[in-house]
Scaffold this motif. Structure first.
Motif, short mmCIF file in Angstrom:
data_model
loop_
_atom_site.label_atom_id
_atom_site.label_comp_id
_atom_site.label_asym_id
_atom_site.label_seq_id
_atom_site.Cartn_x
_atom_site.Cartn_y
_atom_site.Cartn_z
N ARG A 80 0.83 -1.20 0.00
CA ARG A 80 0.00 0.00 0.00
C ARG A 80 0.87 1.26 0.00
O ARG A 80 1.65 1.49 0.92
CB ARG A 80 -0.92 -0.01 1.21
N VAL A 81 0.69 2.08 -1.04
CA VAL A 81 1.52 3.25 -1.27
C VAL A 81 0.65 4.51 -1.27
O VAL A 81 -0.47 4.50 -1.77
CB VAL A 81 2.26 3.12 -2.62
N CYS A 82 1.18 5.60 -0.71
CA CYS A 82 0.55 6.92 -0.84
C CYS A 82 1.29 7.70 -1.91
O CYS A 82 2.53 7.69 -1.91
CB CYS A 82 0.64 7.72 0.44
N ALA A 83 0.59 8.39 -2.80
CA ALA A 83 1.27 9.13 -3.86
C ALA A 83 0.41 10.29 -4.34
O ALA A 83 -0.82 10.25 -4.25
CB ALA A 83 1.60 8.21 -5.03
N ASP A 84 1.08 11.31 -4.84
CA ASP A 84 0.40 12.45 -5.45
C ASP A 84 -0.05 12.06 -6.86
O ASP A 84 0.74 11.52 -7.63
CB ASP A 84 1.37 13.63 -5.52
N PRO A 85 -1.31 12.34 -7.23
CA PRO A 85 -1.80 11.93 -8.55
C PRO A 85 -1.29 12.78 -9.70
O PRO A 85 -1.47 12.42 -10.86
CB PRO A 85 -3.33 12.09 -8.41
N LYS A 141 -2.69 9.22 -13.99
CA LYS A 141 -3.03 8.95 -15.39
C LYS A 141 -1.79 8.51 -16.18
O LYS A 141 -1.88 7.62 -17.03
CB LYS A 141 -3.65 10.19 -16.02
N THR A 142 -0.68 9.15 -15.91
CA THR A 142 0.59 8.80 -16.55
C THR A 142 1.58 8.44 -15.46
O THR A 142 1.74 9.18 -14.49
CB THR A 142 1.14 9.98 -17.38
N LYS A 143 2.25 7.30 -15.60
CA LYS A 143 3.15 6.84 -14.55
C LYS A 143 4.41 7.69 -14.47
O LYS A 143 4.98 8.08 -15.48
CB LYS A 143 3.56 5.39 -14.80
N GLY A 144 4.84 7.95 -13.23
CA GLY A 144 6.13 8.53 -12.98
C GLY A 144 7.10 7.46 -12.51
O GLY A 144 6.72 6.30 -12.33
#
Length: 282
Positions: free
Chosen positions: A41-46, A55-58
Motif C-alpha cells: 500500500r503506497v501513498c502518492a500524489d496523482p 493517469k501517466t506513470k512517474g
C-alpha cells in the motif's frame, strides 16, 4: 521523491523533497499492525510528474510496481495531493504503509535507508555560453535572469551570489493538478524569458531528457551551505520498525534495479557525498 519535501521540488527536493517540505499535520500514535500483510500500500500524489502520476506513470510508480512484484503482493495506491497534511491524512491515517520518495531526516516519518542520492541542477539552452557554467558563483551568471523555485535551498545560493535581483521566482507550494512550476520554468527558458533554470535533479533531469535544446548541469561543485544534494528514502510510520527493516532489505537486494529505473527516467544519481555522479554497476 516524495517532491528534497520534494512536491516536490524537495521531497525534495521537489519536491524532493516536497513531501518533506510540504507534509504537515499532528502526530498520533500508530501501531505496527496497520501494515498490510497482503497488499503493498503506497501513498502518492496523482499529479506530481515526473515523480508520480495517476493517469501517466512517474518513476516512483515504477519503483512501487517493482517492490510490489518482489514482495509478491498486489500494489494498492492511495492518491492524495502533496501538500500540508499529506502525511497525517494518508500514512498516519492508516490508508497506506509507505511513501516511495521522502527526503532523509524529516521528522514526520520514519526513514528507511536511502535508495538514491541526487542533486539540484542548472538547466541552460545548449547553444548558450552558460552551458559551460558549473557553479552558481560563476561570474558568467551575473546580470542573467535565473529561474528559481522560491524557498528551496539553491535560492540561498542565488541570493548570496547577488543573482536574486534579476531572478524569476516560481512557487513551491502549489496544487500540481492545476499548476506545474517546473514545466513553466523550462518553457520560459526556451522562450528566452529567463537565461537559466535551477531545478531539483529528479524533476529537471526527467523533464529535459532527450531534449537537445537544453543542457543539464548537476551542481556538484557547490561547497557552501545549504547543501544541494539530498538522500532520498522511503517514509513509513515511526512505529513500524519491522516494516522499515523489511523495506531496507528489499532496497538492498534490488538496488541495481532501482538505479536502472531512475537512470532510465533521467534522474541524475550522485554518490552519497554529492561530489560526483554515481558510477553504473559493473
Amino acid at each position: 521523491m516524495k517532491r528534497p519535501a520534494w512536491t516536490t521540488e524537495m521531497r525534495t527536493a521537489a519536491g524532493i523533497f516536497l513531501a518533506s517540505l510540504l507534509a504537515g499535520g499532528g502526530v498520533s500514535a500508530q501501531t505496527a499492525d496497520l501494515v498490510s500483510s497482503t497488499t503493498f500500500r503506497v501513498c502518492a500524489d496523482p499529479a506530481n510528474l515526473p515523480l508520480s502520476g495517476q493517469k501517466t506513470k512517474g518513476f516512483e510508480n515504477e519503483i512501487a510496481e517493482l517492490l510490489a512484484e518482489r514482495l509478491d503482493r498486489p500494489l494498492e495506491t492511495t492518491w492524495f495531493p502533496m501538500g500540508p497534511g499529506f502525511i497525517r491524512k494518508t500514512l498516519r491515517a492508516g490508508l497506506c504503509d509507505v511513501v516511495i520518495g521522502y527526503a532523509q531526516g524529516d521528522e514526520l516519518v520514519q526513514n528507511t535507508n536511502h535508495y538514491y542520492t541526487s542533486v539540484y541542477v542548472l538547466v541552460t539552452r545548449s547553444d548558450d555560453p552558460l552551458a559551460k557554467v558549473q557553479t552558481l558563483s560563476d561570474p558568467a551568471l551575473q546580470g542573467k535572469h535565473i529561474g528559481i523555485v522560491a524557498g528551496t535551498p539553491p535560492a540561498t545560493h542565488v541570493a548570496v551570489n547577488g543573482l536574486m535581483a534579476l531572478a524569476k521566482p516560481y512557487p513551491l507550494i502549489v496544487d500540481r493538478r492545476v499548476q506545474d512550476p517546473a514545466r513553466d520554468m523550462l518553457a520560459d527558458l526556451k522562450s528566452g524569458a529567463i537565461d537559466a533554470a535551477i531545478l531539483w535533479g529528479p524533476i529537471g533531469g526527467p523533464l529535459t531528457k532527450g531534449d537537445a535544446a537544453l543542457t543539464v548541469i548537476p551542481l556538484l561543485k557547490e561547497t557552501a551551505s545549504p547543501k544541494l544534494f539530498y538522500r532520498i528514502t522511503m517514509g513509513v510510520r515511526p512505529s513500524d520498525q519491522d516494516w522499515k527493516r523489511e523495506l531496507n532489505s528489499l532496497i538492498r537486494r534490488n538496488q541495481d534495479e532501482l538505479d536502472a529505473i531512475l537512470r532510465e527516467a533521467g534522474v541524475p544519481l550522485v554518490d552519497d557525498q554529492g561530489s560526483a555522479l554515481k558510477e553504473t554497476a559493473p
